[in-house]
Scaffold this motif. Structure first.
Motif, PDB file in Angstrom:
ATOM      1  N   THR A 158       3.658   6.609   1.792  1.00  0.00           N
ATOM      2  CA  THR A 158       3.343   6.169   0.583  1.00  0.00           C
ATOM      3  C   THR A 158       4.067   5.551   0.036  1.00  0.00           C
ATOM      4  N   ILE A 159       3.411   4.245  -0.530  1.00  0.00           N
ATOM      5  CA  ILE A 159       3.827   3.596  -1.162  1.00  0.00           C
ATOM      6  C   ILE A 159       4.407   4.098  -2.895  1.00  0.00           C
ATOM      7  N   MET A 169       0.637   2.691  -5.367  1.00  0.00           N
ATOM      8  CA  MET A 169      -0.262   2.182  -4.559  1.00  0.00           C
ATOM      9  C   MET A 169      -1.596   3.097  -4.374  1.00  0.00           C
ATOM     10  N   PHE A 197      -2.971   0.753   0.430  1.00  0.00           N
ATOM     11  CA  PHE A 197      -1.772   0.517   1.321  1.00  0.00           C
ATOM     12  C   PHE A 197      -1.153   2.232   1.692  1.00  0.00           C
ATOM     13  N   ARG A 198      -0.465   0.934   2.677  1.00  0.00           N
ATOM     14  CA  ARG A 198       0.009   2.358   3.206  1.00  0.00           C
ATOM     15  C   ARG A 198       1.980   2.221   3.739  1.00  0.00           C
ATOM     16  N   GLN A 199       2.410   3.413   4.187  1.00  0.00           N
ATOM     17  CA  GLN A 199       4.159   2.471   4.341  1.00  0.00           C
ATOM     18  C   GLN A 199       3.633   3.117   5.529  1.00  0.00           C
ATOM     19  N   GLU A 200       3.782   1.160   6.494  1.00  0.00           N
ATOM     20  CA  GLU A 200       3.202   0.819   7.740  1.00  0.00           C
ATOM     21  C   GLU A 200       3.833  -0.370   8.063  1.00  0.00           C
ATOM     22  N   ASP A 207      -1.425  -2.729   9.755  1.00  0.00           N
ATOM     23  CA  ASP A 207      -0.624  -3.532   8.129  1.00  0.00           C
ATOM     24  C   ASP A 207      -0.183  -2.235   7.081  1.00  0.00           C
ATOM     25  N   HIS A 208      -0.150  -3.389   6.629  1.00  0.00           N
ATOM     26  CA  HIS A 208       0.528  -1.733   4.727  1.00  0.00           C
ATOM     27  C   HIS A 208      -0.664  -1.559   3.861  1.00  0.00           C
ATOM     28  N   THR A 209      -1.201  -3.157   4.192  1.00  0.00           N
ATOM     29  CA  THR A 209      -2.856  -3.393   3.189  1.00  0.00           C
ATOM     30  C   THR A 209      -3.778  -3.369   4.014  1.00  0.00           C
TER      31      THR A 209
END
Lengths: 342, 805
Positions: A158-159, A169, A197-200, A207-209
């Protein structure tokens, strides 16, 4: 006079018959019959003749004029007919020459897919709802039955947003379930598209978004069959035909029972890159809304039940248009965007 | 996770069910199977051979020249380099044309002048172990010509399970769990796990165990074992089992702990009992900064939240994650302390994460294992030990500290409700039967709800509510039986979001009439943007753990990303229009939930090569202005522009603020600030930006419709008028003066030419207009035209210029 007229007649008829095109004919017409033409000049001389010769000369001049006019008319028709024939034959016309540059103007592929789904679900009486991308931990996790110590909450997934209370996010569009239930109450039919959004670490398929769409129905007597119907309708709407589907067990804390919906690969019949040779493509997670979620939203799970499903809009857009790298989607490269005419 | 079907076959009969079908059944009823592979397939060409002749190679000391019979015609000559090759030996033989692991193909070869038709294999060449000192020696009774995989029973279908689909099922982290599932799915019997005979009498000795952190470790068992001799390689069947599921065999002690883990799901750990100080066991929080070298050879600095297993002197293992080097089993080991315990799942996960050390053990403990597995695993270990190493002795019953059990959960399940929710026509018995098959205790009084007891292996977190039982019933009955059913709901139009709909219309307008390209940008900005925009960082929502270092601001509006994207495009596209419908967040204000205030924006950026003028119809600024007017017209939002200060990205002297009535700011259109353009590598371009507040626009346009005015029936007259004026006089002043000059008759006024220089004196410019004059009730004549021109001339004079002829 008579000879002059006679010569004009002969020469004029020959000239008219010999005119190669309409412009040449027009020139001859002016030369012979125009206001300053040769016939007019002769006619003016008629007045100067002795009175006895005048009627004869006048008649002859008019006869020549009529004959020339008729010949002119005939030649004009012939030339027009020839021109039409040439026109119809297609000679001298190059249909392969380009027109002016067409107007540009494009809509983002996610918009295109999202609108199709919004329209489909609106037609079925669903509200298209919205929620913030910067979301309370409470809505993103707690109300969705995701335990406080669940790994998804941790910083590698998680961001988080710097805040005195838990703010992140949003990691999925599911918190809109919570917001919509609290805002609209039951019974409720709602879809919620949006970015998540993910911590990627970014690569071709991560992608993080990215974009998701959430679906939620809560009413009396809602069961898995209703969910399956909505999922099938959605896929038929996106792919333009009915796809064979199957439900498999899947696990998500905010639904119980939870499912994965597979569809027969829309792109092949015997295995391809998309379905990794299996002919099935995993497309949508879903399930019956967990009683804890209903309760957290003030809905009595004894009286009401519901289903929820999620859909990867980014993934769907990539599937639909054959986009090979997710990073095109938010990169803003016109060479990419220009391929999706509005 | 890999699951061997021959292993599962020990507990449930899979006869007559093809491995492909097993994979499908598990996918449809239990968890996602990602693949099926056949262990042993890589050596399927290898056969049992017999060395019928063996002599020295004439050209090489270390090679032997043999003849091998392998059941296909005459014996063939084979050159072999192994020291243990000898006449009469049964060997694993790879004939010419066969393949070995790694894609090696055996060909006829000449080695030092001698023909060799095949290869006698070592265990390493067959990928059965790392053994390569000599060739594999088979039992003298091995049938010559048989496939090695058949003779050794090596072929084993192995399923690859998607671990993510198992996270909620602690019972599925061992083979026995899958056997239980398959027994229930196939309706076949589940055989019990063979456990050791009763423990021997206590021998008066023991290892004291102290639990200093009961929350972290509620239950700990230690079993003492006398190995009688050093650890040694495991028997073939055990090694092959491990190999089939991707686990490398080491020695029998380690192999057995791994076997137990893969079979039951319960991790155990073997300490060298004689290397434990005391010997005693203390389970305690690590001292802050305490050092421990784990079995992977890495020295780790621990924190107080880590839980360690310690002996009388020091930490000897990181609890639930990995053992320590200081108590590792090795060639000197003769006695073991076998640990089997229950650890707090969250603590284990955090520790594993903190140290970047996710082990097979930690992966299981973090799933909330059934504490009942802890003692069971020791008994299973003892039973296997008796088979693998009959001379080993278990020294008394295990020492036990603490207690733990899964909660005893009893649930009521209404069968009718279960059937209704699932959309399946299930009777009472059809609801009860699958639960029983899965090990649930079901009491049915014939009416009313079923009373269901949850077995311990499902009770740690997985099944806690009646709805969880509905899932069990459904997946066993088969989700494929569920038929889609249309929802019956009242026909009424759903609520629609006016902002969303307006966004759609404006996007269509921009992509249609304006030929723009809709884009989307990332929500996160580099911290430099705060400075570029002259805003304090606190006015942005800021990320605590950004994906990329320093890219930790959440954008307030789409302008920064639009500008970055424009800059990325100019090389390929020297002219363009990008627009985005985007949300922005303003952290200097808070909404009712305390969240940063959300704004919904329409942003657009236009760029082109600079023209003659930075303003006017040919400029980006002019285009931005017209575009904004057009969008406001589309939104039916009455509004006007006034020159003024834009946001900080705007050129300080080339910005328009758009206001609706009553006075409400709707947004801006402006040239880009040249300093910002320089920073973004957009200098060299004429760039303009539009930013509109969608919510304000939607509100302003709500309920408004375009107002119709009937077109006039009387003809108009068209008059062209040109004025030479000082350059300082703005277009707006000229327009206003001409409108006054035209009065009520002036219907429209269009600038069609603007120039300076030429015949004009320096400091002057010429503006030429088409004017349309019309009266509602009469046709205008030359007199009207003359009067208009006179008044225009007067207006020009008042502005310091003159009418041009």
């Amino acid at each position: 006079m008579r000879d002059q007229l006679e010569r004009l007649r002969r020469e004029g008829l020959a000239a008219l018959a010999g005119a190669e095109d309409e412009a040449a004919l027009r020139r001859e017409e002016v030369r012979l019959l125009g206001r300053q033409g040769e016939l007019t000049a002769l006619l003016k001389q008629v007045g100067a003749l002795p009175a006895a010769e005048r009627p004869e000369a006048g008649r002859l001049a008019n006869a020549v004029k009529a004959e020339l006019a008729a010949a002119l008319d005939e030649r004009r028709r012939a030339l027009a007919a020839a021109r039409l024939e040439r026109d119809l034959s297609g000679a001298g016309f190059d249909p392969t020459l380009p027109g002016p540059p067409p107007p540009a103007g494009t809509l983002h592929p996610i918009t295109r897919v999202q609108r199709r789904l919004e329209d489909l679900f609106t037609a079925m009486g669903f509200v298209v709802a919205d929620g913030p991308e910067v979301e309370l931990e409470e809505n993103n996790f707690d109300a969705l039955n995701i335990p406080a110590d669940h790994p998804a909450r941790e910083a590698q997934d998680t961001i988080w947003v710097r805040s005195e209370r838990g703010v992140c996010m949003r990691t999925h569009t599911s918190p809109v379930q919570v917001r919509a239930l609290r805002r609209f109450g039951v019974p409720l039919r709602v879809v919620a598209p949006g970015r998540v959004f993910r911590q990627e670490t970014q690569d071709a398929s991560h992608d993080h978004t990215f974009h998701q769409m959430e679906g939620l129905v809560v009413d009396r007597g809602v069961g898995v069959g209703h969910m399956l119907h909505a999922m099938n309708t959605l896929l038929a709407g996106v792919f333009g035909r009915d796809l064979e589907t199957r439900l498999r067990p899947g696990f998500f804390p905010f639904v119980e029972p939870g499912f994965e919906l597979d569809a027969r690969c829309p792109f092949c019949s015997d295995g391809c890159r998309v379905c990794k040779g299996s002919t099935w493509v995993e497309l949508m997670p879903g399930g019956l809304v967990h009683p804890n979620v209903l309760r957290a939203c003030g809905v009595d799970p004894e009286e009401y039940s519901g289903y929820a499903f999620g859909l990867g809009l980014s993934r769907l857009a990539m599937l639909c248009y054959g986009i090979d790298d997710i990073r095109w989607l938010l990169g803003g490269d016109l060479r990419f965007l220009e391929q999706f005419p509005a | 996770m890999k699951v061997s079907l021959s292993w599962i076959g020990e507990f449930v009969d899979l006869d007559g069910v093809a491995p492909e079908r097993v994979a499908e059944l598990l996918s449809l009823h239990t968890a996602e199977v990602e693949g099926l592979e056949w262990f042993g397939e890589a050596i399927a060409d290898v056969v049992v051979g017999e060395v019928v002749a063996c002599g020295p190679h004439p050209g090489a000391d270390k090679l032997s020249l043999t003849r091998v019979e392998f059941g296909a015609g005459e014996a063939v000559p084979v050159v072999c380099g192994a020291p243990n090759v000898r006449r009469g030996l049964k060997v694993a033989f790879a004939p010419v044309g066969s393949r070995l692991p790694g894609g090696i193909k055996i060909k006829k070869a000449r080695l030092r002048g001698e023909t060799s038709c095949g290869m006698i294999c070592s265990e390493r060449e067959l990928e059965l172990s790392d053994e390569h000192q000599g060739i594999l020696e088979l039992d003298p009774a091995a049938p010559v010509g048989a496939r090695l995989v058949d003779y050794l029973g090596l072929l084993d279908p192995v399923l690859e399970l998607d671990n993510k689909s198992l996270t909620h099922r602690p019972d599925l982290w061992g083979h026995y769990g899958f056997a239980r599932e398959l027994a229930a799915i196939l309706g076949r019997e589940l055989r019990p796990l063979p456990l050791a005979p009763p423990w021997p009498e206590a021998d008066g000795e023991g290892v004291p165990i102290e639990l200093e952190d009961r929350a972290g470790c509620p239950l700990y068992l230690g079993l003492r074992i006398d190995l009688d001799a050093a650890p040694r390689p495991s028997p073939g069947w055990l090694r092959r089992r491990l190999l089939a599921v991707g686990q490398r065999p080491l020695d029998d002690v380690v192999d057995l702990t791994n076997y137990i883990l893969l079979e039951t799901g319960q991790p155990t750990h073997a300490f060298d009992l004689d290397r434990l100080q005391g010997p005693e066991i203390r389970v305690r929080p690590a001292a802050q900064g305490e050092l421990l070298t784990t079995l992977d050879g890495v020295e780790r600095q621990l924190v107080a939240e880590d839980l360690v297993i310690a002996d009388a002197g020091r930490a000897v293992a990181l609890a639930g994650v990995m053992g320590g080097e200081n108590s590792e089993v090795g060639p000197e080991t003769r006695r073991l302390l076998l640990e089997s315990a229950s650890f707090d799942p969250v603590r284990v996960r955090r520790t594993a994460q903190r140290h970047g050390l996710r082990s097979e053990a930690s992966a299981r403990f973090e799933k909330s294992l059934d504490p009942a597995l802890a003692p069971e695993a020791l008994r299973r270990f003892a039973s296997l030990l008796a088979r693998v190493r009959p001379e080993a002795r278990v020294l008394g019953p295990p020492a036990v500290a603490g207690a733990a059990a899964a909660p005893a959960i009893r649930l009521e399940l209404e069968p009718e409700r279960a059937a209704r929710l699932l959309g399946l026509p299930l009777g009472r018995e059809e609801v009860a039967a699958p639960l029983r098959a899965l090990g649930f205790a079901v009491a049915d009084e014939g009416s009313g709800p079923l009373q269901v007891g949850v077995p311990s292996w499902r009770a740690t977190k997985d099944v806690t509510l009646p709805i969880d039982l509905v899932e069990e019933v459904g997946r066993m009955a088969g989700y494929h039986r569920i038929r889609p059913e249309a929802l019956l709901a009242p026909v009424e139009p759903p609520w629609t979001d006016p902002v969303r709909l307006l966004g759609r219309r404006l996007a269509d307008r921009l992509a249609g009439a304006w030929q723009g390209a809709e884009t989307q940008g990332y929500s996160f900005l580099d911290r430099r943007w705060a400075e570029r925009l002259g805003l304090p960082e606190e006015s942005f929502a800021r990320l605590a753990n950004p994906v990329q270092d320093r890219v930790d601001l959440v954008r307030r509006d789409p302008v920064p990303t639009l500008l970055e994207q424009a800059a990325g495009n100019v090389r390929e596209r020297p002219r363009g229009l990008l627009f985005e419908l985007a949300k922005g967040y303003e952290a200097d204000r808070a909404d009712a939930d305390g969240l940063p205030v959300e704004r919904r924006w329409l942003g657009a950026v236009l760029w082109q090569r600079p023209g003659v003028r930075p303003d006017g119809p040919e400029s980006a600024f002019g285009a931005a202005r017209s575009l904004t007017e057009d969008l406001l017209r589309t939104a039916v939002a009455p509004a006007g522009a006034e020159p003024g200060h834009g946001p900080s990205w705007a050129h300080p002297a080339r910005a328009l603020a758009w206001r609706g009535e009553p006075d409400r700011l709707l947004g801006w259109s402006a040239s880009l600030d040249p300093r910002l353009a320089g920073e973004l590598d957009l200098d060299g371009f004429d760039t303009a930006v539009v930013l509109l507040d969608l919510a304000a626009l939607a509100e302003l346009g709500a309920g408004r419709l375009p107002a119709f005015r009937p077109p006039a029936r009387v003809p108009a007259i068209k008059v062209d008028v040109a004025l030479a004026l000082p350059e300082e006089v703005s277009y707006a002043e000229v327009e206003a003066a001409l409108r006054r000059a035209g009065g009520k008759l002036l219907e429209s006024l269009t600038l069609f030419d603007l120039f300076a220089g030429g015949s004009l004196p320096p400091g002057q410019r010429s503006l030429a207009f088409h004017a349309v004059l019309r009266a509602p009730d009469r046709t205008l004549g030359e007199k009207d035209e003359r009067r208009f021109l006179e008044r225009a001339a007067q207006a020009a004079q008042e502005l310091g210029g003159a009418l041009r002829a």
